[in-house]
Design a protein around this motif. Structure first.
Motif, short mmCIF file in Angstrom:
data_model
loop_
_atom_site.label_atom_id
_atom_site.label_comp_id
_atom_site.label_asym_id
_atom_site.label_seq_id
_atom_site.Cartn_x
_atom_site.Cartn_y
_atom_site.Cartn_z
N LEU A 175 1.10 17.65 -15.69
CA LEU A 175 1.74 18.37 -16.79
C LEU A 175 1.29 17.81 -18.14
O LEU A 175 1.05 18.57 -19.09
CB LEU A 175 3.26 18.30 -16.67
CG LEU A 175 3.87 19.12 -15.54
CD1 LEU A 175 5.36 18.86 -15.45
CD2 LEU A 175 3.59 20.60 -15.73
N GLY A 176 1.16 16.51 -18.24
CA GLY A 176 0.65 15.91 -19.47
C GLY A 176 -0.78 16.33 -19.75
O GLY A 176 -1.16 16.59 -20.90
N TRP A 177 -1.58 16.42 -18.72
CA TRP A 177 -2.97 16.86 -18.89
C TRP A 177 -3.01 18.31 -19.36
O TRP A 177 -3.81 18.66 -20.23
CB TRP A 177 -3.71 16.69 -17.57
CG TRP A 177 -5.11 17.19 -17.59
CD1 TRP A 177 -6.19 16.60 -18.16
CD2 TRP A 177 -5.57 18.42 -17.03
NE1 TRP A 177 -7.31 17.37 -17.97
CE2 TRP A 177 -6.95 18.49 -17.28
CE3 TRP A 177 -4.96 19.45 -16.34
CZ2 TRP A 177 -7.72 19.57 -16.87
CZ3 TRP A 177 -5.73 20.51 -15.92
CH2 TRP A 177 -7.09 20.57 -16.19
N LEU A 178 -2.16 19.17 -18.79
CA LEU A 178 -2.10 20.56 -19.22
C LEU A 178 -1.65 20.67 -20.67
O LEU A 178 -2.19 21.46 -21.45
CB LEU A 178 -1.16 21.36 -18.32
CG LEU A 178 -1.68 21.77 -16.96
CD1 LEU A 178 -0.59 22.49 -16.18
CD2 LEU A 178 -2.90 22.65 -17.08
N ARG B 102 4.20 10.13 -9.54
CA ARG B 102 3.69 10.19 -10.90
C ARG B 102 2.70 11.34 -11.10
O ARG B 102 2.51 11.81 -12.23
CB ARG B 102 3.01 8.87 -11.21
CG ARG B 102 2.86 8.58 -12.67
CD ARG B 102 2.34 7.22 -12.87
NE ARG B 102 0.95 7.17 -12.40
CZ ARG B 102 0.12 6.19 -12.68
NH1 ARG B 102 0.54 5.17 -13.37
NH2 ARG B 102 -1.11 6.22 -12.24
N ALA B 103 2.09 11.84 -10.04
CA ALA B 103 1.02 12.84 -10.14
C ALA B 103 1.46 14.14 -10.83
O ALA B 103 0.72 14.64 -11.69
CB ALA B 103 0.44 13.13 -8.77
N PRO B 104 2.62 14.73 -10.51
CA PRO B 104 2.98 15.98 -11.20
C PRO B 104 3.15 15.79 -12.71
O PRO B 104 2.76 16.66 -13.49
CB PRO B 104 4.30 16.40 -10.56
CG PRO B 104 4.43 15.62 -9.33
CD PRO B 104 3.58 14.42 -9.46
N LEU C 224 0.82 -1.21 0.00
CA LEU C 224 0.00 0.00 0.00
C LEU C 224 0.86 1.26 0.00
O LEU C 224 0.61 2.19 -0.78
CB LEU C 224 -0.93 -0.01 1.22
CG LEU C 224 -1.86 1.18 1.38
CD1 LEU C 224 -2.94 1.14 0.33
CD2 LEU C 224 -2.46 1.18 2.76
N VAL C 225 1.88 1.29 0.83
CA VAL C 225 2.76 2.46 0.88
C VAL C 225 3.52 2.61 -0.43
O VAL C 225 3.69 3.73 -0.93
CB VAL C 225 3.73 2.34 2.08
CG1 VAL C 225 4.83 3.38 2.01
CG2 VAL C 225 2.97 2.47 3.38
N GLY C 226 3.96 1.51 -1.01
CA GLY C 226 4.66 1.57 -2.29
C GLY C 226 3.79 2.15 -3.39
O GLY C 226 4.23 2.99 -4.18
N ARG C 227 2.56 1.71 -3.45
CA ARG C 227 1.65 2.24 -4.48
C ARG C 227 1.33 3.72 -4.25
O ARG C 227 1.24 4.49 -5.21
CB ARG C 227 0.37 1.43 -4.53
CG ARG C 227 0.57 0.09 -5.16
CD ARG C 227 -0.74 -0.64 -5.29
NE ARG C 227 -0.52 -1.94 -5.84
CZ ARG C 227 -0.91 -2.29 -7.06
NH1 ARG C 227 -1.54 -1.45 -7.82
NH2 ARG C 227 -0.67 -3.50 -7.50
N LEU C 228 1.15 4.10 -2.99
CA LEU C 228 0.87 5.51 -2.71
C LEU C 228 2.05 6.40 -3.08
O LEU C 228 1.87 7.48 -3.67
CB LEU C 228 0.53 5.70 -1.23
CG LEU C 228 -0.87 5.28 -0.81
CD1 LEU C 228 -1.01 5.36 0.70
CD2 LEU C 228 -1.92 6.12 -1.48
N LEU C 229 3.26 5.97 -2.76
CA LEU C 229 4.44 6.75 -3.13
C LEU C 229 4.62 6.82 -4.64
O LEU C 229 4.99 7.86 -5.19
CB LEU C 229 5.69 6.17 -2.47
CG LEU C 229 5.80 6.38 -0.97
CD1 LEU C 229 7.02 5.67 -0.42
CD2 LEU C 229 5.84 7.85 -0.63
N TYR C 230 4.34 5.72 -5.33
CA TYR C 230 4.42 5.72 -6.78
C TYR C 230 3.42 6.71 -7.38
O TYR C 230 3.76 7.47 -8.29
CB TYR C 230 4.17 4.30 -7.30
CG TYR C 230 4.10 4.21 -8.80
CD1 TYR C 230 5.24 4.36 -9.58
CD2 TYR C 230 2.89 3.98 -9.44
CE1 TYR C 230 5.18 4.28 -10.95
CE2 TYR C 230 2.81 3.89 -10.81
CZ TYR C 230 3.96 4.04 -11.57
OH TYR C 230 3.89 3.96 -12.92
#
Length: 116
Positions: free
Chosen positions: A106-109, A100-102, A90-96
């Motif tokens: 940026l890709g969405w923008l 990846r979120a920024p 769970l922690v690994g997926r949250l950190l990933y």
């Protein structure tokens, strides 16, 4: 992990925990009984010091502790119910996802500006 949950008990329950520790020692679960007895004694001696320490901390630090403490409690419950491996996953997926979120933003923008 259980010791963290026991710290939430009010002081009136400490006597019941001491009685439970004595019963566990009598029944034969000596290790658990002595561990519970030691935890209650530690709580009784440390509670006034922790109370004055929290009162002396600046409000920013107390607010930071208020933010961190629920996360620790969630980790405790998840590890207690599902195990350490599930918590690590769970922690690994949250950190990933946080890493990846920024880039996704940026890709969405970038895609959004090309469509207009």
């Amino acid at each position: 992990m259980l010791s963290l949950l026991l710290t939430f008990l009010p002081e009136e329950c400490w006597l019941l925990l001491l009685q439970l520790a004595g019963l566990l020692i009598i029944v034969g679960a000596r290790r658990t009984g002595f561990r519970l007895f030691g935890l209650v004694c530690l709580l009784a001696f440390a509670a006034p010091f922790l109370d004055s320490l929290l009162a002396a901390l600046p409000p920013e630090v107390v607010n930071l502790l208020i933010l961190i403490f629920p996360l620790l409690l969630i980790s405790l419950v998840v590890r207690l119910i599902f195990g350490r491996d599930v918590w690590a996953q769970l922690v690994g997926r949250l950190l990933y996802d946080l890493l990846r979120a920024p880039f996704r933003f940026l890709g969405w923008l970038w895609r959004g500006s090309r469509r207009i």
